[in-house]
Write a protein that holds these residues in place. Structure first.
Motif, short mmCIF file in Angstrom:
data_model
loop_
_atom_site.label_atom_id
_atom_site.label_comp_id
_atom_site.label_asym_id
_atom_site.label_seq_id
_atom_site.Cartn_x
_atom_site.Cartn_y
_atom_site.Cartn_z
N ILE A 67 38.01 55.59 35.85
CA ILE A 67 36.31 54.50 36.21
C ILE A 67 35.94 56.57 36.43
O ILE A 67 36.27 56.45 37.95
CB ILE A 67 37.01 53.75 37.45
CG1 ILE A 67 37.23 52.66 36.66
CG2 ILE A 67 34.87 53.23 37.96
CD1 ILE A 67 36.36 51.85 35.56
N ASP A 77 33.04 46.33 37.90
CA ASP A 77 34.21 45.99 38.22
C ASP A 77 34.39 44.68 36.94
O ASP A 77 34.92 45.07 36.30
CB ASP A 77 34.25 44.61 38.99
CG ASP A 77 34.00 44.56 40.63
OD1 ASP A 77 34.70 45.87 40.76
OD2 ASP A 77 33.36 43.82 41.36
N GLN A 95 40.69 48.16 31.41
CA GLN A 95 41.82 48.32 31.40
C GLN A 95 42.60 47.50 30.73
O GLN A 95 43.52 47.57 29.91
CB GLN A 95 42.58 47.55 33.21
CG GLN A 95 43.92 47.06 33.19
CD GLN A 95 44.01 46.03 32.28
OE1 GLN A 95 43.34 44.30 32.10
NE2 GLN A 95 45.31 45.40 31.69
N ARG A 122 36.26 47.39 34.94
CA ARG A 122 37.01 48.02 34.64
C ARG A 122 37.86 46.68 34.31
O ARG A 122 38.68 47.50 33.82
CB ARG A 122 37.46 47.94 36.93
CG ARG A 122 39.00 47.46 37.19
CD ARG A 122 38.53 47.57 38.51
NE ARG A 122 37.82 48.66 39.01
CZ ARG A 122 38.49 49.63 39.80
NH1 ARG A 122 39.92 50.03 39.48
NH2 ARG A 122 37.81 50.52 40.59
#
Ligand code: F6P
Length: 314
Positions: free
Chosen positions: A212, A146, A153, A149
């Motif tokens: 990912i 997470d 991003q 990510r």
């Protein structure tokens, strides 16, 4: 005693075993440093201070080892002398099938019965669907992915995340599914990079934000995949090898509960005279099984999980 790679859930299991043994009027001891400590006589009665600390702590406060010496008779004899001197008649070991096999050799030599509790983040022990430490490791991995990510991003990057698991892809497959990864590469599933590229290229052309990929260490392709993704997609690509961070962390509720159930059952098995049994959790129920059903048998990941991940491997 705890043996092999540490796993969250070992400490709560020690606490439950000590408490339950006392409840059944048995006199519990703890062995420090696993099989190495057994050889060297690092055996003590657990203090209240120790047991009070156990429930929320990761790793194993008894420490652990991967012992080569225990596979030699002379050291097993030395270990037996320590047990005899303290009047210890039965053992509980937490670890993998190698640790269970070591205690079986010990039983063949000196007839000291044992109970085994599966504990390894790899979840690769045959005959059980669950080993202590897996849920905590999965949650550690998910938190890491997470976080990755977020930065993936922000920088429009591709990330390859390598998980542990030795030759088993369980950790990688389950966390790839739970983190909605785009790619998953594990030893259990043949992968096809061309097909992965065909699947992802419409999204890449649309300006997909980031990628990912979760890769099991047993495949040994993390670096190769990182280069491939960079060349093929043109995206800046980074590799994160999660490593030993996956073995740490406070045990989750699931690991604490599983630990308590396994450990109390292990004490009960020995109390009833059911020797050399391994505690297992299969199809939603707790059971015990023989060493032969565990040692030397290959663990297979649930085929439904494999099928779900197949879509991420091609
Ligand atoms: O068996 C648990 C495990 O963490 C594997 O996933 C990994 O390959 C290995 O242990 C690492 O071993 P060590 O802690 O000895 O480096």
């Amino acid at each position: 005693m705890t043996s092999g790679g540490d796993a969250a859930g070992m400490n709560p299991a020690i606490k439950a075993a000590v408490d339950h043994a006392r409840h059944l009027s048995m006199r519990p001891y703890v062995v420090y440093d696993g099989l190495e400590g057994l050889i060297d006589g690092k055996i003590e009665e657990p203090s209240r201070n120790l047991t009070n600390e156990l429930i929320y702590r990761g790793g194993t406060l008894l420490r652990s080892s991967r012992s080569k010496r225990f596979f030699q008779y002379e050291y097993r004899k030395q270990a037996y002398e320590h047990l005899k001197a303290k009047g210890i008649e039965k053992l509980i070991i937490m670890g993998g099938d190698g640790s269970f096999r070591a205690l079986n050799d010990f039983y063949n030599d000196f007839e000291v019965p044992f109970a085994g509790i599966p504990a390894t983040i790899d979840n690769d022990i045959a005959s059980t669907d669950y080993c202590l430490g897996v849920d905590t490791a999965q949650n550690v991995i998910l938190n890491c992915i997470d976080s990755i990510r977020d930065t993936a991003q922000s920088h429009h990057r591709a990330f390859v995340v390598e998980t542990m698991g030795r030759d088993c892809g369980y950790l990688a497959m389950t966390t790839a599914l739970c983190s909605s990864a785009d790619i998953c590469i594990v030893p259990e599933i043949p992968y096809d990079l061309d097909s992965i590229y065909r699947r992802l290229s419409p999204q890449i052309e649309e300006g997909i934000g980031y990628i990912i990929a979760v890769v099991a260490e047993g495949t040994r392709v993390a670096q190769y995949l990182t280069r491939w993704l960079n060349e093929k997609t043109g995206m800046d690509t980074r590799l994160t090898v999660l490593g030993h961070v996956q073995r740490g962390g406070s045990p989750t509720a699931r690991d604490r509960l599983m630990a308590t159930r396994f450990a109390t059952r292990a004490v009960e098995a020995l109390h009833k005279g059911n020797n050399n049994q391994i505690m297992v959790y299969r199809d939603g129920s707790y059971a015990t099984t023989s060493l032969n059903a565990v040692a030397g048998q290959k663990y297979s990941v649930n085929p439904e999980i494999i099928d779900l991940c197949r879509e991420l491997s091609c």
